[in-house]
Motif scaffolding. Structure first.
Motif, PDB file in Angstrom:
ATOM      1  N   VAL A   1       0.828  -1.203   0.000  1.00 38.45           N
ATOM      2  CA  VAL A   1       0.000   0.000   0.000  1.00 38.45           C
ATOM      3  C   VAL A   1       0.864   1.254   0.000  1.00 38.45           C
ATOM      4  O   VAL A   1       0.664   2.175  -0.805  1.00 38.45           O
ATOM      5  N   GLY A   2       1.836   1.311   0.896  1.00 36.53           N
ATOM      6  CA  GLY A   2       2.640   2.511   1.026  1.00 36.53           C
ATOM      7  C   GLY A   2       3.339   2.909  -0.254  1.00 36.53           C
ATOM      8  O   GLY A   2       3.384   4.093  -0.618  1.00 36.53           O
TER       9      GLY A   2
ATOM     10  N   VAL B   1      -4.035   3.411   7.436  1.00 37.12           N
ATOM     11  CA  VAL B   1      -4.570   2.352   6.578  1.00 37.12           C
ATOM     12  C   VAL B   1      -4.545   1.069   7.394  1.00 37.12           C
ATOM     13  O   VAL B   1      -3.482   0.519   7.679  1.00 37.12           O
TER      14      VAL B   1
ATOM     15  N   VAL C   1      -6.982   6.938  -0.820  1.00 33.30           N
ATOM     16  CA  VAL C   1      -6.191   7.608   0.215  1.00 33.30           C
ATOM     17  C   VAL C   1      -5.935   9.060  -0.175  1.00 33.30           C
ATOM     18  O   VAL C   1      -6.153   9.984   0.625  1.00 33.30           O
TER      19      VAL C   1
ATOM     20  N   ALA D   1       0.969   3.380   6.766  1.00 37.01           N
ATOM     21  CA  ALA D   1       0.659   2.179   5.987  1.00 37.01           C
ATOM     22  C   ALA D   1       1.577   1.030   6.399  1.00 37.01           C
ATOM     23  O   ALA D   1       1.995   0.230   5.565  1.00 37.01           O
TER      24      ALA D   1
ATOM     25  N   VAL E   1       0.450   9.435   6.202  1.00 33.30           N
ATOM     26  CA  VAL E   1      -0.236   8.171   5.890  1.00 33.30           C
ATOM     27  C   VAL E   1       0.528   7.058   6.588  1.00 33.30           C
ATOM     28  O   VAL E   1       1.714   6.841   6.310  1.00 33.30           O
TER      29      VAL E   1
ATOM     30  N   ARG F   1       2.639  -2.518   8.174  1.00 34.99           N
ATOM     31  CA  ARG F   1       2.015  -3.839   8.317  1.00 34.99           C
ATOM     32  C   ARG F   1       2.990  -4.738   9.066  1.00 34.99           C
ATOM     33  O   ARG F   1       4.184  -4.764   8.741  1.00 34.99           O
TER      34      ARG F   1
ATOM     35  N   SER G   1      -4.953   3.372  -3.109  1.00 34.57           N
ATOM     36  CA  SER G   1      -4.117   4.563  -2.999  1.00 34.57           C
ATOM     37  C   SER G   1      -4.823   5.782  -3.577  1.00 34.57           C
ATOM     38  O   SER G   1      -4.645   6.899  -3.086  1.00 34.57           O
TER      39      SER G   1
END
Length: 210
Positions: A12-13, A101, A193, A69, A67, A71, A190
């Motif tokens: 995602v990032g 996120v 976002v 992001a 943001v 994990r 994205s």
């Protein structure tokens, strides 16, 4: 806008970084380990530890938005709340808006008020339950924090794909298609976002999907 992306090496990032750069935003991509070999023009790459509050506050100072992001690695799901809280603390200390996120687990199931996606084997197979439960706890950590946060729950299935630029937006109920599937590409997540950063909605917890 100046946007700081934590977890910029992830699925995602990395796409948020690309989407932000394509829209002309000044973007700082924060990597815990080795940065990718190539980045879009105008992106500043820095190494940073999301669990270091002072380091994060320095990066957030003067930014328009952050943001988050990140994990967890398999087996490290227990650290999600602590990492998220560190990022929220840093955002609060600098007065910076932060978009987290997270996961689909906290969302209600369609037509089943009070139920959670976390408890549905259809959408959360046993192998993913630990990380799903961590995302539910992550949202609770946001809800009790004074930072200016927004929490984005993706649909049940999030994977690399095509950027169509289209998606549906919901609030706290899992979005599904007529056949019951719940998905979106990381590229279109994205897009959502950046849409939220550029034109914030009213909901602190929202979801997107096809």
């Amino acid at each position: 806008m100046r946007i700081v992306v934590i977890g910029a090496a992830g699925m995602v990032g990395s796409r948020v970084v690309g989407e932000a750069a394509a829209r002309g935003h000044r973007t700082t991509a924060v990597f815990r380990r080795t940065r990718p070999g190539t980045l879009p023009d105008g992106v500043t790459a820095v190494h940073g530890d999301a669990d270091d509050p002072e380091e994060m506050a320095m990066l957030f100072d003067g930014a328009s938005a952050v943001v988050a992001a990140t994990r967890p690695a398999p087996g490290q799901e227990h650290g999600v709340v602590a990492t998220t809280t560190t990022l929220l603390d840093a955002a609060a200390s600098t007065g910076t808006r932060i978009l987290v996120v997270g996961g689909a687990a906290p969302l209600e199931l369609p037509g089943r008020p009070g139920s959670r996606t976390l408890d549905s084997p259809r959408y959360v197979p046993p192998a993913y339950r630990a990380v799903a439960a961590a995302s539910a706890a992550q949202l609770e950590a946001c809800r009790t924090h004074p930072a200016d946060w927004t929490y984005l729950s993706p649909p049940a299935l999030l994977e690399p794909g095509t950027r169509t630029g289209g998606y549906r937006r919901g609030t706290t109920t899992l979005l599904t298609t007529p056949d019951g599937t719940s998905h979106i590409s990381a590229e279109d997540l994205s897009v959502a976002v950046l849409d939220e950063l550029e034109d914030p909605g009213r909901d602190r917890h929202f979801t997107v999907g096809y």
